[in-house]
Design a protein around this motif. Structure first.
Motif, PDB file in Angstrom:
ATOM      1  N   ALA A 241       0.817  -1.190   0.071  1.00  0.00           N
ATOM      2  CA  ALA A 241      -0.092   0.043  -0.030  1.00  0.00           C
ATOM      3  C   ALA A 241       0.761   1.276  -0.150  1.00  0.00           C
ATOM      4  O   ALA A 241       2.039   1.531   0.303  1.00  0.00           O
ATOM      5  N   LEU A 242       0.281   2.237  -0.529  1.00  0.00           N
ATOM      6  CA  LEU A 242       1.034   3.705  -0.608  1.00  0.00           C
ATOM      7  C   LEU A 242       0.203   4.599   0.288  1.00  0.00           C
ATOM      8  O   LEU A 242      -1.078   4.634  -0.172  1.00  0.00           O
ATOM      9  N   LEU A 243       0.535   5.207   1.362  1.00  0.00           N
ATOM     10  CA  LEU A 243      -0.186   6.434   2.101  1.00  0.00           C
ATOM     11  C   LEU A 243       0.542   7.472   1.613  1.00  0.00           C
ATOM     12  O   LEU A 243       1.693   7.630   1.788  1.00  0.00           O
ATOM     13  N   PHE A 244      -0.233   8.593   1.095  1.00  0.00           N
ATOM     14  CA  PHE A 244       0.195   9.863   0.702  1.00  0.00           C
ATOM     15  C   PHE A 244      -0.677  11.070   0.920  1.00  0.00           C
ATOM     16  O   PHE A 244      -1.807  10.923   1.316  1.00  0.00           O
ATOM     17  N   ASP A 245       0.115  12.083   1.181  1.00  0.00           N
ATOM     18  CA  ASP A 245      -0.294  13.416   1.499  1.00  0.00           C
ATOM     19  C   ASP A 245      -1.360  13.834   0.437  1.00  0.00           C
ATOM     20  O   ASP A 245      -1.130  13.431  -1.017  1.00  0.00           O
ATOM     21  N   SER A 246      -2.462  14.427   0.929  1.00  0.00           N
ATOM     22  CA  SER A 246      -3.707  14.996  -0.157  1.00  0.00           C
ATOM     23  C   SER A 246      -3.037  16.009  -1.122  1.00  0.00           C
ATOM     24  O   SER A 246      -3.472  16.045  -2.196  1.00  0.00           O
ATOM     25  N   ASN A 247      -1.693  16.787  -0.987  1.00  0.00           N
ATOM     26  CA  ASN A 247      -1.305  17.624  -1.871  1.00  0.00           C
ATOM     27  C   ASN A 247      -0.053  17.053  -2.551  1.00  0.00           C
ATOM     28  O   ASN A 247       0.422  17.762  -3.435  1.00  0.00           O
ATOM     29  N   LEU A 248       0.235  15.808  -2.468  1.00  0.00           N
ATOM     30  CA  LEU A 248       1.427  15.496  -3.251  1.00  0.00           C
ATOM     31  C   LEU A 248       1.145  15.280  -4.429  1.00  0.00           C
ATOM     32  O   LEU A 248       0.014  14.873  -5.181  1.00  0.00           O
ATOM     33  N   MET A 249       1.957  15.803  -5.667  1.00  0.00           N
ATOM     34  CA  MET A 249       1.726  15.730  -6.887  1.00  0.00           C
ATOM     35  C   MET A 249       2.125  14.261  -7.397  1.00  0.00           C
ATOM     36  O   MET A 249       3.097  13.639  -7.136  1.00  0.00           O
ATOM     37  N   HIS A 250       1.015  13.682  -8.108  1.00  0.00           N
ATOM     38  CA  HIS A 250       1.202  12.459  -8.534  1.00  0.00           C
ATOM     39  C   HIS A 250       0.375  12.276 -10.119  1.00  0.00           C
ATOM     40  O   HIS A 250      -0.422  12.945 -10.280  1.00  0.00           O
ATOM     41  N   GLY A 251       0.746  11.133 -10.676  1.00  0.00           N
ATOM     42  CA  GLY A 251       0.051  10.750 -11.821  1.00  0.00           C
ATOM     43  C   GLY A 251       0.484   9.186 -12.324  1.00  0.00           C
ATOM     44  O   GLY A 251       1.127   8.611 -11.739  1.00  0.00           O
ATOM     45  N   SER A 252      -0.234   8.762 -13.313  1.00  0.00           N
ATOM     46  CA  SER A 252       0.355   7.660 -13.850  1.00  0.00           C
ATOM     47  C   SER A 252      -0.039   7.444 -15.151  1.00  0.00           C
ATOM     48  O   SER A 252      -0.883   8.601 -15.776  1.00  0.00           O
ATOM     49  N   SER A 253       0.666   6.674 -15.989  1.00  0.00           N
ATOM     50  CA  SER A 253       0.698   6.883 -17.449  1.00  0.00           C
ATOM     51  C   SER A 253      -0.316   5.622 -17.936  1.00  0.00           C
ATOM     52  O   SER A 253      -0.716   4.827 -17.042  1.00  0.00           O
ATOM     53  N   ASN A 254      -0.632   5.686 -19.089  1.00  0.00           N
ATOM     54  CA  ASN A 254      -1.513   4.609 -19.661  1.00  0.00           C
ATOM     55  C   ASN A 254      -0.711   3.122 -19.402  1.00  0.00           C
ATOM     56  O   ASN A 254       0.220   3.012 -19.403  1.00  0.00           O
TER      57      ASN A 254
END
Length: 297
Positions: A241-254
């Motif tokens: 699992a990944l726990l992360f802050d609500s303001n962390l910049m994130h994304g995913s590719s296709n």
């Protein structure tokens, strides 16, 4: 700069103004990241990085149980016309199902466990409630990714979340490989709020849940943050699992590989950070996206 908003003759201070007409400067976050006391060894770098990886949060038997649950929900004809079920824009495959804790008793039991909600309480320093829950599906070959964004920017603008005192827990139900669209994050980017441009249309959620175009940073913003913080990828076996802050910049590719990716996504907000009226949208989003039941978990 903070701005004063007048709504229904009540003034409030917006410390994170966004959806502006012109590009505005980044805001160095005035709020802390960790509000409580960190007890779990896995969370020792959370304040610095804005995220932490929890290996083997679920056992293999639990992974099998929850995988069967999400397959059941995706195939449930009763949900076919339910607004909580979101499909891919092009393929029409299931992309997300919201309020999963109300659709699955197994998930409802899981979110209350100390190994889950307890992680959020350590970081947020208070009782917590569920702001949002969902299942994310990314099928093989044609699974669409999520463009770079800060969740808090949307939750602030469209749900009325005052400050980034919320965390997300993404629990992998499939192996996350570097090639199958696994989540990318920018360590340390949670300390910088990036205002976005453009006004929020009415019922914007109907489009944004399929593909978000408003409330995303510019390419210059992304380039600046990436140069400053770098990019790392969340990989690992099912059950992590990944726990992360609500303001962390994130994304995913296709995902163009044959290997599907799916996860349970739980958002915990502090009971001391409950939703107000939206800061930059004409109306509230539905409660299955931004809950207004602030009952502690």
């Amino acid at each position: 700069m903070p701005q004063t908003i007048e709504r229904d003759e009540v003034e409030r201070i917006d410390r994170y103004p966004t959806r502006t007409g012109a590009r505005t400067a980044h805001i160095e976050r005035p709020d802390p990241t960790v509000w409580g006391a960190i007890e779990s060894a896995e969370l020792t770098t959370f304040d610095r990085d804005g995220f932490a990886v929890v290996e083997d949060l679920l056992s293999p038997d639990e992974v099998a149980l929850f995988s069967a649950e999400i397959s059941r929900l995706a195939a449930d004809p009763a949900l076919a016309e339910d607004d909580r079920l979101i499909v891919e824009k092009a393929s029409r495959r299931v992309r997300s199902i919201f309020e999963v804790h109300k659709l699955s008793g197994a998930v409802a039991d899981l979110v209350r466990e100390s190994r889950v909600a307890g992680l959020a309480r350590q970081v947020l320093g208070s009782d917590v409630y569920l702001h949002q829950t969902r299942i994310n599906y990314m099928p093989g070959f044609r699974g669409r990714g999520f463009y770079w964004h800060s969740d808090f920017e949307t939750w602030h603008a469209e749900d009325g979340m005052p400050s980034p005192r919320a965390v997300s827990l993404s629990i992998a139900l499939t192996d996350n490989h570097p090639v199958n669209g696994s989540l990318m994050v920018m360590p340390g980017s949670h300390r910088t709020f990036v205002p976005c441009q453009g006004s929020t249309p009415a019922e914007h959620y109907r489009e944004s849940l399929q593909e978000q175009e408003i409330g995303v940073p510019t390419t210059d913003d992304i380039g600046s943050l990436a140069s400053r913080h770098g990019i790392v990828q969340f990989t690992g076996r099912a059950g992590s699992a990944l726990l992360f802050d609500s303001n962390l910049m994130h994304g995913s590719s296709n995902n163009i590989t044959p290997f599907p990716r799916s996860n349970i996504f739980l958002v915990f907000n502090s009971v001391e950070n409950t939703l107000e009226e939206p800061f930059a949208a004409p109306g509230r989003r539905p409660t299955y996206i931004g809950s207004r039941d602030f009952t502690p978990v």
